[in-house]
Design an enzyme around this catalytic site. Structure first.
Site, PDB file in Angstrom:
ATOM      1  N   HIS A  61       0.684  -1.053   0.102  1.00  0.00           N
ATOM      2  CA  HIS A  61       0.077   0.003  -0.016  1.00  0.00           C
ATOM      3  C   HIS A  61       0.744   1.210  -0.080  1.00  0.00           C
ATOM      4  CE1 HIS A  61      -3.780   2.188   1.970  1.00  0.00           C
ATOM      5  NE2 HIS A  61      -3.147   2.953   1.303  1.00  0.00           N
ATOM      6  N   HIS A  63       1.610   5.282  -2.313  1.00  0.00           N
ATOM      7  CA  HIS A  63       1.100   6.336  -3.384  1.00  0.00           C
ATOM      8  C   HIS A  63       2.364   6.815  -3.974  1.00  0.00           C
ATOM      9  CE1 HIS A  63      -3.174   6.338  -1.640  1.00  0.00           C
ATOM     10  NE2 HIS A  63      -2.375   5.896  -0.505  1.00  0.00           N
ATOM     11  N   ARG A  65       1.967   8.607  -6.868  1.00  0.00           N
ATOM     12  CA  ARG A  65       1.319   9.923  -7.459  1.00  0.00           C
ATOM     13  C   ARG A  65       1.476  10.019  -8.994  1.00  0.00           C
ATOM     14  NH1 ARG A  65      -1.672  10.639  -2.820  1.00  0.00           N
ATOM     15  NH2 ARG A  65      -0.395  11.229  -1.070  1.00  0.00           N
ATOM     16  N   ASP A 153      -8.799   3.153  -2.426  1.00  0.00           N
ATOM     17  CA  ASP A 153      -8.263   3.923  -1.544  1.00  0.00           C
ATOM     18  C   ASP A 153      -7.937   5.330  -1.398  1.00  0.00           C
ATOM     19  OD1 ASP A 153      -6.383   3.843   1.000  1.00  0.00           O
ATOM     20  OD2 ASP A 153      -4.951   4.723  -0.289  1.00  0.00           O
ATOM     21  N   HIS A 233      -5.120   0.017   6.293  1.00  0.00           N
ATOM     22  CA  HIS A 233      -4.990   0.962   7.593  1.00  0.00           C
ATOM     23  C   HIS A 233      -5.712   0.906   8.697  1.00  0.00           C
ATOM     24  CE1 HIS A 233      -7.554   3.415   4.961  1.00  0.00           C
ATOM     25  NE2 HIS A 233      -6.546   3.976   4.350  1.00  0.00           N
ATOM     26  N   ASN A 279      -5.028  10.016   7.422  1.00  0.00           N
ATOM     27  CA  ASN A 279      -6.343   9.369   7.437  1.00  0.00           C
ATOM     28  C   ASN A 279      -6.191   7.871   7.145  1.00  0.00           C
ATOM     29  OD1 ASN A 279      -9.175   9.433   7.620  1.00  0.00           O
ATOM     30  ND2 ASN A 279      -9.248   9.443   5.345  1.00  0.00           N
ATOM     31  N   ASP A 306       1.298   2.784   3.670  1.00  0.00           N
ATOM     32  CA  ASP A 306       0.731   3.846   3.114  1.00  0.00           C
ATOM     33  C   ASP A 306       1.599   4.998   2.888  1.00  0.00           C
ATOM     34  OD1 ASP A 306      -1.526   5.293   2.480  1.00  0.00           O
ATOM     35  OD2 ASP A 306      -2.632   5.229   4.312  1.00  0.00           O
ATOM     36  N   HIS A 310       3.265  14.478   0.017  1.00  0.00           N
ATOM     37  CA  HIS A 310       2.705  15.665  -0.234  1.00  0.00           C
ATOM     38  C   HIS A 310       3.720  16.478  -0.541  1.00  0.00           C
ATOM     39  CE1 HIS A 310      -1.534  14.328  -0.047  1.00  0.00           C
ATOM     40  NE2 HIS A 310      -1.114  13.692   1.215  1.00  0.00           N
TER      41      HIS A 310
HETATM   42  O1  DOR Z   1      -3.505   9.776   4.935  1.00  0.00           O
HETATM   43  C1  DOR Z   1      -3.923   9.483   3.680  1.00  0.00           C
HETATM   44  N1  DOR Z   1      -3.428   9.764   2.548  1.00  0.00           N
HETATM   45  N2  DOR Z   1      -5.030   8.693   3.729  1.00  0.00           N
HETATM   46  C2  DOR Z   1      -5.568   8.198   2.501  1.00  0.00           C
HETATM   47  O2  DOR Z   1      -6.478   7.458   2.493  1.00  0.00           O
HETATM   48  C3  DOR Z   1      -5.016   8.786   1.428  1.00  0.00           C
HETATM   49  C4  DOR Z   1      -3.643   9.251   1.332  1.00  0.00           C
HETATM   50  C5  DOR Z   1      -3.285   9.999   0.097  1.00  0.00           C
HETATM   51  O3  DOR Z   1      -3.639   9.729  -1.066  1.00  0.00           O
HETATM   52  O4  DOR Z   1      -2.679  11.229   0.293  1.00  0.00           O
HETATM   53 ZN    ZN Z   2      -3.353   4.840   0.974  1.00  0.00          ZN
END
Ligand code: DOR
Ligand code: ZN
Length: 429
Positions: A61, A63, A65, A153, A233, A279, A306, A310
């Protein structure tokens, strides 16, 4: 050829590590033994004294981007970050822009990963078209293209009938559904765990019920439609209890937690560090204890990062407005080692199970073992090494990590993918 000498081997099967030498050639583990006869002139030698070698870590899991949010991360920077974290295989979530909701997009991820990726990337596709939660994707097409799982997700699948259809169709292709469980009406515009700390800090809370209602619904769906659901998560004690009970009843459920859910609490939000905004949110001390217990007794199958990078501009703003997510690849192993193994929650072989064998097994991909004849995906760690986390050294574009400045124990030294060293002591090779 790589010759790794005198190292402690955690092979993904044996309970106790054992000492030995490993020879890697043509991308595979060709020999494991003691005092091996090797043509040293042609071999890169790694002195493994005092070090441990593990099956390459597998993250189910994360990301990456790309496409659409390359200013946060892309496949190149994300896979470098993964390699620095000891991961050799990762599965990337589909909440990109546009989302990964058709075969062409799955192929795009695969070909970009081949071009610029330094670890193996397995694409996850969405459950619903455009992540809209209304209409399920063409699951056969996604399967044919090579998606390893389906997940919306970032967003829950709110409509239970849509989730039911996804389960029924995914079953035909043996495609795993990964569920982000969140009652959006209840979570509303909350930004942290609802409780004492949210009251003190004057921030709007997200009640734990928002997660638990979603999990309860999915357990009931998995039961009635006899189809495996993997819960993403997990963060609350109530969630752990629901899943424990479901497993006890033989319902086909697996789940994961992330390192921040056993390493930090909502008290960390004091000071309004937006790197603590994630989250589901960081919970309480009791939840942390329950997560650890769930990991210990097998209720929680997997530790996934996860990894949610950002941009600074999305974090260096007031708490209410900041983006949710933690850039987690480069602290995951050390957090698990420091907060679980060092604390006696479980041993190194169970850590390998949760961070390599089990996720590989759940996704149905190669990995999780050190055995003669296997693909040489491996991670070498120094368990005695303590270091201070410094996000400025991250390979990820995302510097959003609440463990910055903290001292952790157990450091990744080498990451080997298909018999090639891709990461060595702080450097991408
Ligand atoms: O904190 C999170 N960021 N929870 C998520 O479910 C999505 C993720 C994101 O894509 O930034
Ligand atoms: Zn996620």
């Amino acid at each position: 050829m790589i010759y790794i000498k005198d190292i402690s081997i955690v092979d993904g099967v044996s309970e106790i590590p054992y000492k030995g030498d490993i020879v890697i050639d043509m991308g595979k583990i060709v020999k494991i033994g003691k005092g091996l006869d090797v043509d040293f002139k042609n071999a890169i030698t790694i002195n493994g004294k005092g070090l441990h070698i593990l099956p390459g870590l597998v993250d189910m899991h994360c990301h990456l981007r790309e496409p659409g949010y390359e200013y946060k991360e892309d496949i190149e920077s994300g896979t470098k970050s993964a390699a620095a974290g000891g991961f050799t295989s990762i599965s990337a979530m589909a909440n990109t822009n546009p989302p990964i909701d058709n075969g062409g997009m799955v192929n795009f991820i695969k070909s970009r990963a081949k071009e610029v990726g330094i670890v193996k990337v397995y694409p996850i596709a969405t459950i619903t078209k455009g992540l809209q939660g209304k209409e399920i994707t063409e699951i056969g097409e996604l399967y044919e293209a090579g998606a390893v799982a389906l997940s919306d997700d970032g967003m829950p699948v709110k409509d239970s009938n849509v989730m039911k259809l996804a389960l029924q169709y995914s079953r035909m292709f043996n495609m795993l559904i990964i569920s982000h469980c969140e009652d959006l009406d209840l979570a509303a515009d909350g930004v942290m765990n609802e409780g004492y700390m949210s009251t003190i800090l004057g921030l709007k809370g997200i009640n734990r019920a928002a997660e638990e209602i979603g999990i309860a619904r999915d357990i009931i769906l998995a039961k009635h439609y006899k189809t495996h659901i993997h819960i993403a998560h997990v963060s609350t004690s109530g969630s752990v209890e629901l899943i424990r009970q479901a497993k006890h009843e033989g319902i086909p459920i697996t789940c994961e937690t992330a390192p921040h859910y056993f390493s930090a609490t909502d008290e960390w939000v004091d000071g309004y560090d937006t790197n603590t905004k994630v989250n589901p949110p960081l919970r309480t001390v009791d939840d942390v204890e329950a997560i650890k217990k769930g990991l210990m007794d097998g209720t929680i199958d997997v530790i996934a990062t996860d990894h949610a990078p950002h941009h600074m501009d999305e974090k260096n703003i007031e708490y209410n407005l900041a983006a949710f997510g933690i850039s987690g690849f480069e602290t995951a192993f050390s957090l698990a080692y420091t907060n679980l193994v060092e604390q006696g929650i479980f041993n190194l072989s169970t850590l390998v199970e949760k961070m390599s064998s089990k996720p590989a097994n759940i996704l149905g991909i190669d990995g999780g073992k050190i055995k003669e004849g296997c693909i040489a995906d491996m991670t070498i760690v120094d368990l005695n090494r303590e270091y201070i986390v410094d996000v400025d050294n991250f390979y990820s574009k995302g510097k959003n990590n609440p463990f910055n400045g903290k001292k952790l124990k157990g450091q990744v030294l080498y990451t080997i993918v298909d018999g090639k060293i891709v990461y060595e002591k702080g450097k991408i090779v």
